[in-house]
Design a protein around this motif. Structure first.
Motif, PDB file in Angstrom:
ATOM      1  N   GLN A  79       0.807  -1.225   0.000  1.00 42.65           N
ATOM      2  CA  GLN A  79       0.000   0.000   0.000  1.00 42.65           C
ATOM      3  C   GLN A  79       0.841   1.276   0.000  1.00 42.65           C
ATOM      4  O   GLN A  79       0.511   2.242  -0.690  1.00 42.65           O
ATOM      5  CB  GLN A  79      -0.930   0.040   1.191  1.00 42.65           C
ATOM      6  N   ASN A  80       1.921   1.297   0.763  1.00 47.63           N
ATOM      7  CA  ASN A  80       2.693   2.530   0.928  1.00 47.63           C
ATOM      8  C   ASN A  80       4.025   2.538   0.193  1.00 47.63           C
ATOM      9  O   ASN A  80       4.735   3.530   0.220  1.00 47.63           O
ATOM     10  CB  ASN A  80       2.951   2.776   2.420  1.00 47.63           C
ATOM     11  N   GLY A  81       4.392   1.442  -0.406  1.00 43.75           N
ATOM     12  CA  GLY A  81       5.686   1.350  -1.050  1.00 43.75           C
ATOM     13  C   GLY A  81       6.763   1.022  -0.025  1.00 43.75           C
ATOM     14  O   GLY A  81       6.487   0.879   1.171  1.00 43.75           O
ATOM     15  N   LEU A  82       7.973   0.904  -0.502  1.00 41.15           N
ATOM     16  CA  LEU A  82       9.091   0.549   0.373  1.00 41.15           C
ATOM     17  C   LEU A  82      10.284   1.431   0.018  1.00 41.15           C
ATOM     18  O   LEU A  82      10.723   1.456  -1.132  1.00 41.15           O
ATOM     19  CB  LEU A  82       9.439  -0.929   0.183  1.00 41.15           C
ATOM     20  N   LYS A  83      10.773   2.171   1.013  1.00 39.87           N
ATOM     21  CA  LYS A  83      11.899   3.082   0.774  1.00 39.87           C
ATOM     22  C   LYS A  83      13.179   2.601   1.438  1.00 39.87           C
ATOM     23  O   LYS A  83      14.262   2.999   1.066  1.00 39.87           O
ATOM     24  CB  LYS A  83      11.533   4.482   1.283  1.00 39.87           C
ATOM     25  N   ASP A  84      13.047   1.767   2.473  1.00 35.06           N
ATOM     26  CA  ASP A  84      14.219   1.269   3.195  1.00 35.06           C
ATOM     27  C   ASP A  84      14.850   0.103   2.425  1.00 35.06           C
ATOM     28  O   ASP A  84      14.182  -0.604   1.685  1.00 35.06           O
ATOM     29  CB  ASP A  84      13.821   0.783   4.591  1.00 35.06           C
ATOM     30  N   SER A  85      16.127  -0.098   2.661  1.00 34.44           N
ATOM     31  CA  SER A  85      16.776  -1.248   2.043  1.00 34.44           C
ATOM     32  C   SER A  85      16.352  -2.517   2.781  1.00 34.44           C
ATOM     33  O   SER A  85      16.039  -2.481   3.973  1.00 34.44           O
ATOM     34  CB  SER A  85      18.296  -1.083   2.075  1.00 34.44           C
ATOM     35  N   ILE A  86      16.324  -3.616   2.071  1.00 36.89           N
ATOM     36  CA  ILE A  86      15.967  -4.901   2.665  1.00 36.89           C
ATOM     37  C   ILE A  86      16.986  -5.945   2.225  1.00 36.89           C
ATOM     38  O   ILE A  86      17.687  -5.756   1.223  1.00 36.89           O
ATOM     39  CB  ILE A  86      14.546  -5.358   2.267  1.00 36.89           C
ATOM     40  N   VAL A  87      17.054  -7.035   2.975  1.00 37.95           N
ATOM     41  CA  VAL A  87      17.958  -8.132   2.650  1.00 37.95           C
ATOM     42  C   VAL A  87      17.115  -9.369   2.368  1.00 37.95           C
ATOM     43  O   VAL A  87      16.340  -9.808   3.211  1.00 37.95           O
ATOM     44  CB  VAL A  87      18.948  -8.406   3.801  1.00 37.95           C
ATOM     45  N   VAL A  88      17.262  -9.890   1.153  1.00 39.61           N
ATOM     46  CA  VAL A  88      16.546 -11.092   0.730  1.00 39.61           C
ATOM     47  C   VAL A  88      17.575 -12.054   0.153  1.00 39.61           C
ATOM     48  O   VAL A  88      18.390 -11.659  -0.690  1.00 39.61           O
ATOM     49  CB  VAL A  88      15.478 -10.754  -0.339  1.00 39.61           C
ATOM     50  N   HIS A  89      17.527 -13.295   0.579  1.00 39.30           N
ATOM     51  CA  HIS A  89      18.509 -14.296   0.140  1.00 39.30           C
ATOM     52  C   HIS A  89      19.932 -13.781   0.377  1.00 39.30           C
ATOM     53  O   HIS A  89      20.809 -13.920  -0.487  1.00 39.30           O
ATOM     54  CB  HIS A  89      18.346 -14.645  -1.343  1.00 39.30           C
ATOM     55  N   GLN A  90      20.135 -13.130   1.507  1.00 42.38           N
ATOM     56  CA  GLN A  90      21.446 -12.618   1.923  1.00 42.38           C
ATOM     57  C   GLN A  90      22.014 -11.579   0.948  1.00 42.38           C
ATOM     58  O   GLN A  90      23.226 -11.406   0.837  1.00 42.38           O
ATOM     59  CB  GLN A  90      22.429 -13.770   2.107  1.00 42.38           C
ATOM     60  N   LYS A  91      21.129 -10.893   0.238  1.00 39.45           N
ATOM     61  CA  LYS A  91      21.539  -9.868  -0.714  1.00 39.45           C
ATOM     62  C   LYS A  91      20.752  -8.602  -0.410  1.00 39.45           C
ATOM     63  O   LYS A  91      19.528  -8.667  -0.210  1.00 39.45           O
ATOM     64  CB  LYS A  91      21.250 -10.347  -2.138  1.00 39.45           C
ATOM     65  N   SER A  92      21.438  -7.472  -0.356  1.00 38.17           N
ATOM     66  CA  SER A  92      20.793  -6.216  -0.002  1.00 38.17           C
ATOM     67  C   SER A  92      20.184  -5.553  -1.247  1.00 38.17           C
ATOM     68  O   SER A  92      20.808  -5.511  -2.307  1.00 38.17           O
ATOM     69  CB  SER A  92      21.815  -5.277   0.639  1.00 38.17           C
TER      70      SER A  92
END
Length: 138
Positions: A79-92
């Protein structure tokens, strides 16, 4: 003659078995099928047909551990989007995800689809969960 009767009895049992899905399974199937349409029209362009993401820019949707551990945040991301970095499968991933203008029921449908596709098996994400999680968005 005996084998024909056995065939029809077996066919009748199979028809009854598939006709008697419980309400939870029917609800799941409805959310999943609708969510697939929402995904194809609103998400697939960036996340890919197989949820594979896009190189270093768009994270894949194939990490059940990430989806499960962030289940309460997913509706807010949509709904609001994503601005922060995230780590998925040990990759940023630090790219921004734009907000998507969807009704809560559409968010529930697409999250049910995502959480049960691409190797994920996390069950139903219903509209009550979405509404509850949307009240807690940061």
């Amino acid at each position: 003659m005996k084998s024909i009767l056995t065939f029809f009895a077996l066919a009748a049992c199979l028809i009854l078995f598939f006709a008697c899905q419980n309400e939870k399974q029917i609800e799941f199937n409805r959310y999943y099928a609708s969510g697939q349409v929402v995904y194809q029209t609103r998400c697939q362009n960036c996340h890919g047909a197989k949820g594979e993401g896009l190189a270093a820019l768009i994270p894949p949707l194939t990490d059940s551990i990430y989806l499960k551990s962030h289940k309460d945040d997913l509706a807010c991301y949509v709904q609001n989007g994503l601005k922060d970095s995230i780590v998925v499968h040990q990759k940023s991933y630090s790219g921004q995800m734009p907000s998507v203008d969807l009704a809560p029921v559409e968010i529930a449908q697409v999250l049910t689809y995502i959480q049960n596709s691409f190797g994920n098996k996390l069950g139903l994400y219903n509209v009550e969960q979405v509404n509850n999680n949307l009240t807690k968005c940061k």
